[in-house]
Enzyme design. Structure first.
Site, PDB file in Angstrom:
ATOM      1  N   ARG A 116       0.843  -1.208   0.000  1.00 30.17           N
ATOM      2  CA  ARG A 116       0.000   0.000   0.000  1.00 30.17           C
ATOM      3  C   ARG A 116       0.870   1.247   0.000  1.00 30.17           C
ATOM      4  NH1 ARG A 116       0.963   2.460   4.560  1.00 30.17           N
ATOM      5  NH2 ARG A 116       1.324   1.277   6.482  1.00 30.17           N
ATOM      6  N   THR A 121       2.330   2.535  10.034  1.00 34.40           N
ATOM      7  CA  THR A 121       1.147   2.721  10.859  1.00 34.40           C
ATOM      8  C   THR A 121       0.988   1.523  11.772  1.00 34.40           C
ATOM      9  OG1 THR A 121      -1.159   3.473  10.857  1.00 34.40           O
ATOM     10  CG2 THR A 121      -0.620   1.664   9.372  1.00 34.40           C
ATOM     11  N   TYR A 122       0.081   1.670  12.708  1.00 34.66           N
ATOM     12  CA  TYR A 122      -0.201   0.615  13.688  1.00 34.66           C
ATOM     13  C   TYR A 122      -1.600   0.084  13.449  1.00 34.66           C
ATOM     14  CZ  TYR A 122      -1.827  -1.401  18.100  1.00 34.66           C
ATOM     15  OH  TYR A 122      -2.377  -2.229  19.045  1.00 34.66           O
ATOM     16  N   HIS A 123      -1.762  -1.227  13.595  1.00 34.32           N
ATOM     17  CA  HIS A 123      -3.081  -1.854  13.640  1.00 34.32           C
ATOM     18  C   HIS A 123      -3.155  -2.701  14.901  1.00 34.32           C
ATOM     19  CE1 HIS A 123      -3.990  -0.463   9.693  1.00 34.32           C
ATOM     20  NE2 HIS A 123      -3.150  -1.276   9.062  1.00 34.32           N
ATOM     21  N   ILE A 197      -5.440   6.452   6.001  1.00 37.23           N
ATOM     22  CA  ILE A 197      -5.800   5.924   4.687  1.00 37.23           C
ATOM     23  C   ILE A 197      -4.531   5.467   3.982  1.00 37.23           C
ATOM     24  CG2 ILE A 197      -6.741   6.460   2.398  1.00 37.23           C
ATOM     25  CD1 ILE A 197      -8.513   8.548   3.731  1.00 37.23           C
ATOM     26  N   GLY A 209      -7.058   0.157   2.498  1.00 34.86           N
ATOM     27  CA  GLY A 209      -8.216   0.988   2.777  1.00 34.86           C
ATOM     28  C   GLY A 209      -8.022   2.000   3.886  1.00 34.86           C
ATOM     29  N   ILE A 210      -8.902   1.947   4.903  1.00 33.86           N
ATOM     30  CA  ILE A 210      -8.909   2.952   5.964  1.00 33.86           C
ATOM     31  C   ILE A 210      -8.825   2.273   7.328  1.00 33.86           C
ATOM     32  CG2 ILE A 210     -10.345   4.443   4.513  1.00 33.86           C
ATOM     33  CD1 ILE A 210     -12.684   3.855   6.471  1.00 33.86           C
ATOM     34  N   ALA A 211      -8.433   3.049   8.330  1.00 34.74           N
ATOM     35  CA  ALA A 211      -8.401   2.558   9.712  1.00 34.74           C
ATOM     36  C   ALA A 211      -8.865   3.684  10.625  1.00 34.74           C
ATOM     37  CB  ALA A 211      -6.997   2.101  10.097  1.00 34.74           C
ATOM     38  N   CYS A 227       2.821   7.439  10.183  1.00 26.97           N
ATOM     39  CA  CYS A 227       2.705   8.068   8.865  1.00 26.97           C
ATOM     40  C   CYS A 227       3.799   9.092   8.607  1.00 26.97           C
ATOM     41  CB  CYS A 227       1.318   8.709   8.698  1.00 26.97           C
ATOM     42  SG  CYS A 227      -0.031   7.519   8.869  1.00 26.97           S
TER      43      CYS A 227
END
Length: 267
Positions: A116, A121-123, A197, A209-211, A227
């Site tokens: 992507r 970023t973190y999830h 995004i 996608g988005i978070a 980011c």
């Protein structure tokens, strides 16, 4: 959160595309606020977008494999468009613009290099990730307008909880102004990111996608420079004082999606 200066990034930093897109110069590009319009299918009888909600935590590598297969099937016309809502176990992902120096604690959580656009970023649990697999050929072959529409989807979702989400031209994603926090060194208002995004296009079919941060452990962002932006922090709906659940957010996401992208089909 780390502090420092905002690095300048290209306007397509959150996008990775294998589609024939030739961005114009920054001075020629309209602002994303001006770009937004409903991103509806061109055909009036187009099938609704399939809408799936995963139970529990979804393994990240399994999610990637699923998206790859679904994008291929969508391109071939054997599968419909899809939005897939998931939560992941704690992990970091690196986009195509990621700077290795922004991974501050590499042994904290698993790290995945992904195709992507964007940076680190973190999830993790408490964050709603929406993987968006739409065929832009059926809608509009306009990448920046698509990103603006994803931002609008988030903004309308937040508005359901009386939260004002905002765009920033130099930062893809959605931001919340925090007047109750100390101002920055330059005197500007503090802003926190509430939604990220990062997308990829393969022959005009989107994935990733988005978070949206609902109630994640925000301290987990301390292992990265989120980011690539170190002068602003991150927040969540619960951090803003809203006692919302993931189910509440899913309902708001569904309604806002239909407003921006058109009908969906739930199971």
């Amino acid at each position: 959160m780390p502090t420092g200066k905002l690095r300048q990034k290209p306007p397509y930093a959150a996008i990775m595309t294998n589609s024939p897109v030739t961005p114009s110069t920054e001075t020629q590009q309209p602002k994303r606020d001006a770009l937004y319009a409903r991103f509806l299918p061109q055909e009036a009888d187009a099938p609704p977008v399939e809408w799936l909600i995963a139970e529990g935590l979804t393994d990240y590598e399994e999610a990637l494999a699923f998206m790859e297969a679904r994008v291929q099937a969508t391109r071939e016309g054997t599968a419909s468009e899809l939005v897939w809502l998931v939560e992941h176990p704690p992990l970091y992902t690196a986009g195509t613009s990621a700077n290795a120096e922004d991974l501050l604690t590499p042994d904290r959580f698993p790290v995945f290099n992904t195709g992507r656009g964007g940076e680190y970023t973190y999830h993790g649990p408490g964050q709603r990730v929406a993987y968006v697999m739409l065929d832009l050929k059926r809608r509009r072959e306009d990448v920046r307008a698509f990103v603006a529409s994803l931002e609008q989807w988030i903004i309308e979702t937040l508005a359901a909880f009386n939260i004002k989400g905002e765009r920033r031209e130099d930062r893809v994603g959605v931001w919340v102004v925090r007047p109750e926090k100390p101002r920055l060194a330059d005197g500007s208002m503090c802003e926190d990111k509430i939604a990220a995004i990062g997308i990829r296009l393969r022959r005009w079919v989107s994935f990733h996608g988005i978070a949206i941060n609902v109630e994640p452990d925000l301290s987990h962002y301390g292992g990265i420079v989120p980011c690539g932006i170190s002068e602003h922090g991150v927040t969540s709906l619960v951090d803003l004082g809203l006692p919302v659940t993931m189910g509440d957010v899913d309902v708001a996401l569904g309604k806002a999606f239909e407003s921006v992208f058109g009908p969906r089909q739930t199971k």
